[in-house]
Design an enzyme around this catalytic site. Sequence first.
Site, PDB file in Angstrom:
ATOM      1  N   CYS A 108       0.838  -1.250  -0.160  1.00  0.00           N
ATOM      2  CA  CYS A 108      -0.077   0.010  -0.040  1.00  0.00           C
ATOM      3  C   CYS A 108       0.741   1.138  -0.081  1.00  0.00           C
ATOM      4  CB  CYS A 108      -0.788  -0.023   1.137  1.00  0.00           C
ATOM      5  SG  CYS A 108      -0.233  -0.556   2.852  1.00  0.00           S
ATOM      6  N   GLN A 151       1.890   5.456   8.944  1.00  0.00           N
ATOM      7  CA  GLN A 151       1.059   4.615   8.413  1.00  0.00           C
ATOM      8  C   GLN A 151      -0.177   4.139   9.348  1.00  0.00           C
ATOM      9  OE1 GLN A 151       4.471   2.273   6.339  1.00  0.00           O
ATOM     10  NE2 GLN A 151       2.806   1.082   6.366  1.00  0.00           N
ATOM     11  N   ARG A 153       4.203   3.219  12.232  1.00  0.00           N
ATOM     12  CA  ARG A 153       2.703   3.157  12.251  1.00  0.00           C
ATOM     13  C   ARG A 153       2.298   4.652  13.352  1.00  0.00           C
ATOM     14  NH1 ARG A 153       0.394   0.020   9.504  1.00  0.00           N
ATOM     15  NH2 ARG A 153       1.088  -1.917  10.209  1.00  0.00           N
ATOM     16  N   HIS A 204      -2.677   6.111   4.737  1.00  0.00           N
ATOM     17  CA  HIS A 204      -1.357   6.189   5.161  1.00  0.00           C
ATOM     18  C   HIS A 204      -0.869   7.723   4.396  1.00  0.00           C
ATOM     19  CE1 HIS A 204      -1.054   2.180   6.362  1.00  0.00           C
ATOM     20  NE2 HIS A 204      -0.318   1.857   5.337  1.00  0.00           N
TER      21      HIS A 204
HETATM   22  N1  HSE Z   1       1.997  -3.448   4.992  1.00  0.00           N
HETATM   23  C1  HSE Z   1       1.030  -2.377   5.084  1.00  0.00           C
HETATM   24  C2  HSE Z   1       1.061  -1.909   6.559  1.00  0.00           C
HETATM   25  C3  HSE Z   1      -0.078  -2.811   4.657  1.00  0.00           C
HETATM   26  O1  HSE Z   1       1.145  -2.424   7.404  1.00  0.00           O
HETATM   27  O2  HSE Z   1       0.602  -0.752   6.757  1.00  0.00           O
HETATM   28  C4  HSE Z   1      -0.305  -3.679   3.431  1.00  0.00           C
HETATM   29  O3  HSE Z   1       0.323  -3.284   2.286  1.00  0.00           O
END
Ligand code: HSE
Length: 370
Positions: free
Chosen positions: A133, A160, A267, A274
């Site tokens: 993504c 993210q 995150r 994102h």
């Molecule tokens: N790996 C990405 C995430 C989501 O953890 O935000 C999937 O593409």
Amino acid sequence: MKPSVGIVGWRGMVGSVLLQRMQAEQDFAHISARFFSTSNVGGQAPLGAGVLADAFDIDALAACDVILTCQGGDYTQEVHPRLRAAGWQGYWIDAASSLRMNADAVIVLDPLNRSVIDHGLETGIRDYIGGNCTVSLMMLGLAGLLEAGLVRWITAMTYQAASGGGAQQMRELITQMGAAHAATADLLADPASDIMEIDATMSATLRSDALPTEHTVVPLAGSLIPWIDRDLGNGMSREEWKGHAECNKILGRAADAQIPIESLCVRIGAMRCHSQALTVQLTEDLPLERIETLIAQGNEWVHLVPNQREASMRELSPVTVNGSLQIAVGRVRKLAIAPGMISVFTVGDQLLWGAAEPLRRMLRILVERG
Ligand code: HSE
């Protein structure tokens, strides 16, 4: 005759978004859909499409021209090799990462790599996989610069959303927010309360067992998590590794013509958008207006946000972009560090362009090809 399309993993988060988009674009009018299930075989399929078939029944899967799966990597690893070993020659479209880097798989992001997809179809490639993504959203935001061959290298500092970690992380994030608020509610209600006491209470709550962390591992509410996906053992997370590897594969760039991309993936407590702070070294020191025009014209989903306070706060926001196909791009500025170096900030919905939309469009490409 309409192609028969087996749909697996349609009940999950990406699958649900995919189905919504397919309905919105009337994709079902062009296919004969068969829904599969790993847990409710014989149950009622959605959209009045009969009963659910067994997602592990190789013969039933092999009767489809196309399999479209959002079921996840474990399913792909179990079923895809068996299906191919049984001689199935159909097209496999997948949201999971398992097959992405295989030599005989194409990562699909057709606004940027339609020629790579077409070449794959012409040369008999049968596996078409959605990209990570973060990578897809970055590339859509920078499409105008990438396609003009103006990008020398990129660094991506990501912000993210919880959805990237799955539905359970989204739920847990909100529960964590609630627990943090509950612990400080009395103090907040008193205008005379001491902010140091509020902070101490909040901090103690975040560190306590009062917060569920089964899925996020550590608190995400009121904090952040500077590691996403596996530890590759070289100081890099797998999410960070994907930036360079997938972007260059999507663009079909040869080993000696790679665009270096470095990332630091984090995150944060957003729901499903994102964001990324990008530093881009251009191959030419272009005027800012030219850079902005190229970005804005990259594709129909880019929404260029003027690099001003009010517009950035309101339009370049995960809250604003949530649920839309828009890729908000802003904070475009020439950096004093070196000629041709710019900053860019992008925001995109992780479930739409980040996951479901490239798959839906790949199916449509197959349908239109006949
Ligand atoms: N790996 C990405 C995430 C989501 O953890 O935000 C999937 O593409």
